[in-house]
Design an enzyme around this catalytic site. Structure first.
Site, PDB file in Angstrom:
ATOM      1  CE1 TYR A 128      -3.266  -2.728  -0.076  1.00 44.04           C
ATOM      2  CE2 TYR A 128      -4.470  -1.411   1.507  1.00 44.04           C
ATOM      3  CZ  TYR A 128      -4.426  -2.470   0.620  1.00 44.04           C
ATOM      4  OH  TYR A 128      -5.528  -3.256   0.437  1.00 44.04           O
ATOM      5  CE  LYS A 180       0.928 -17.420  -1.173  1.00 43.82           C
ATOM      6  NZ  LYS A 180       0.030 -18.585  -1.089  1.00 43.82           N
ATOM      7  CG  ASP A 214      -2.898 -19.405   0.505  1.00 46.22           C
ATOM      8  OD1 ASP A 214      -2.130 -19.119   1.445  1.00 46.22           O
ATOM      9  OD2 ASP A 214      -2.532 -20.100  -0.450  1.00 46.22           O
ATOM     10  CG  ASP A 238      -7.726  -3.477   3.139  1.00 47.18           C
ATOM     11  OD1 ASP A 238      -8.755  -3.345   3.819  1.00 47.18           O
ATOM     12  OD2 ASP A 238      -7.508  -2.837   2.100  1.00 47.18           O
TER      13      ASP A 238
END
Ligand code: NAD
Length: 344
Positions: A128, A180, A214, A238
């Site tokens: 971001y 991740k 995930d 988010d």
């Protein structure tokens, strides 16, 4: 936070856009009934500020927050196109609000019952940071799109420490670090490594583990009760925080706090909902629950709890629910019922 004056603790109030003014109006009336400690300084931001002063985030609003160190903010519309940067991102950067805290708790049992989760999201780094550009090829100016994510060791350490401290302070049992690192080995691998190092300092007080984002998303659907406090990077945080809001009845029920060293801004997670603005359909619960977080923040946990209990009690009745929760109460009717409950 500024020192309290004879009128109360100075706090900036931003009505915002769309449904913002309607739900902020309810919040002000409810805070009055509660005898809240805040002395509001009303300031503008968002589309209405752009129309009045030519700036989405006027200098007076920034000055006010700088002075008070505390704000309750209605949702802000960022115009699409025209090169406008999100006002919310600008506010986070201006006040270095590095921690975004989003608690989610079942008030009305729906698909899930007894959810009690807190998501702590890094608010300033990651993908971001807005370092994006296109590479033109042939006649296509947007043939390739590129974005750079930036995580720093210091930023990762700061948010991890915030999450673990928050967990200890609020008698939580576990922190889950979400990443991740199997694919984004540098960007989120470093976040994971740093957060685990921080976790070692709390190992005598808290359990902690980690999940790939995930898998975490799937497990939040299958068995959300296994989680307690989740800490993650900006983008994953988010996405997961909206997913978590969905477990407790949607965006109308989800409050958020943006916290930095010198300032804190409290808001509903939802946006300005232009589709229902001005129709008396907006659910003010998320903003009010954000107000409860603000009371906790200034050391008024009893008032915060009184407000949460009153919201729970009103929402437990059919007549107290707004349309998004399947009820018939208007925004202001919900406020009236809450005030009756607080005064009763
Ligand atoms: P949104 O959250 O405004 O609305 C999504 C859906 O949820 C809509 O159907 C809306 O009616 C409903 N909804 C939202 N809040 C509700 C409430 N309190 N009560 C009942 N229903 C509610 O998301 P969007 O439509 O994607 O965004 C609209 C605008 O809000 C955009 O300009 C966006 O940039 C802005 N936005 C601002 C913030 C913020 O200020 N923190 C956050 C998200 C989006």
């Amino acid at each position: 936070m500024a020192n309290a004056t004879p009128h109360g603790i100075p706090a900036t109030l931003i009505p915002g856009d769309g449904i913002g003014p309607e739900i902020v109006d309810v919040a002000v009336r409810v805070f009055d009934a509660l005898g809240s400690p805040f002395a509001w300084e009303t300031q503008q931001a968002g589309l209405n500020a752009l129309e009045k002063s030519g700036d989405l985030l006027p200098a007076e609003t920034l000055d006010s927050i700088r002075r008070t160190g505390l704000a309750l903010k209605g949702p802000l519309t960022t115009p699409v196109g025209g090169g406008f940067r999100s006002v919310n991102v600008r506010l986070r950067e201006a006040f270095q609000l590095y921690a975004n805290v989003r608690p989610a708790r079942t008030i009305i049992p729906g698909r899930y019952d007894k959810i009690d989760l807190v998501l702590v999201r890094e608010n300033l780094e990651g993908l971001y940071v807005g370092h994006e550009h296109y590479v033109p090829i042939g006649g296509d100016p947007h043939a390739v799109a590129m974005a750079t994510g930036i995580n720093t060791r210091a930023g990762s350490r700061r948010i991890a420490r915030f999450a673990f401290d928050y967990a200890v302070r609020n008698q939580r049992r576990k922190v889950t670090i979400v990443h991740k690192a199997n694919v984004l080995k540098a960007l989120t691998g470093m976040f994971l490594e740093t957060a685990k190092e921080v976790g070692l300092d709390y190992a005598d007080r808290l359990e902690y583990d980690d999940r790939i984002v995930d898998a975490c998303a799937m497990q939040l659907v299958l068995n959300p009760w296994q989680f307690d406090v989740i800490v993650s990077t900006n983008l994953f945080g988010d996405i997961l925080s909206d997913q978590i809001a969905g477990l407790v009845g949607g965006l109308g029920m989800a409050p958020g706090a943006n916290i930095g060293e010198d300032a804190a801004i409290f808001e509903a997670v939802h946006g300005s909902a232009p589709d229902i603005a001005g129709k008396g359909l907006a659910n003010p619960s998320a903003l009010l629950l954000a107000g409860a977080l603000m009371l906790d923040h200034v050391g008024k946990p009893a008032q915060a709890q009184k407000l949460r209990d009153a919201i729970d009690a009103v929402l437990a009745t059919d007549s107290g629910r707004t349309a998004d929760l399947g009820g018939g109460a208007s925004t202001s009717k919900f406020g009236d019922l809450l005030i009756e409950r607080l005064r009763g």
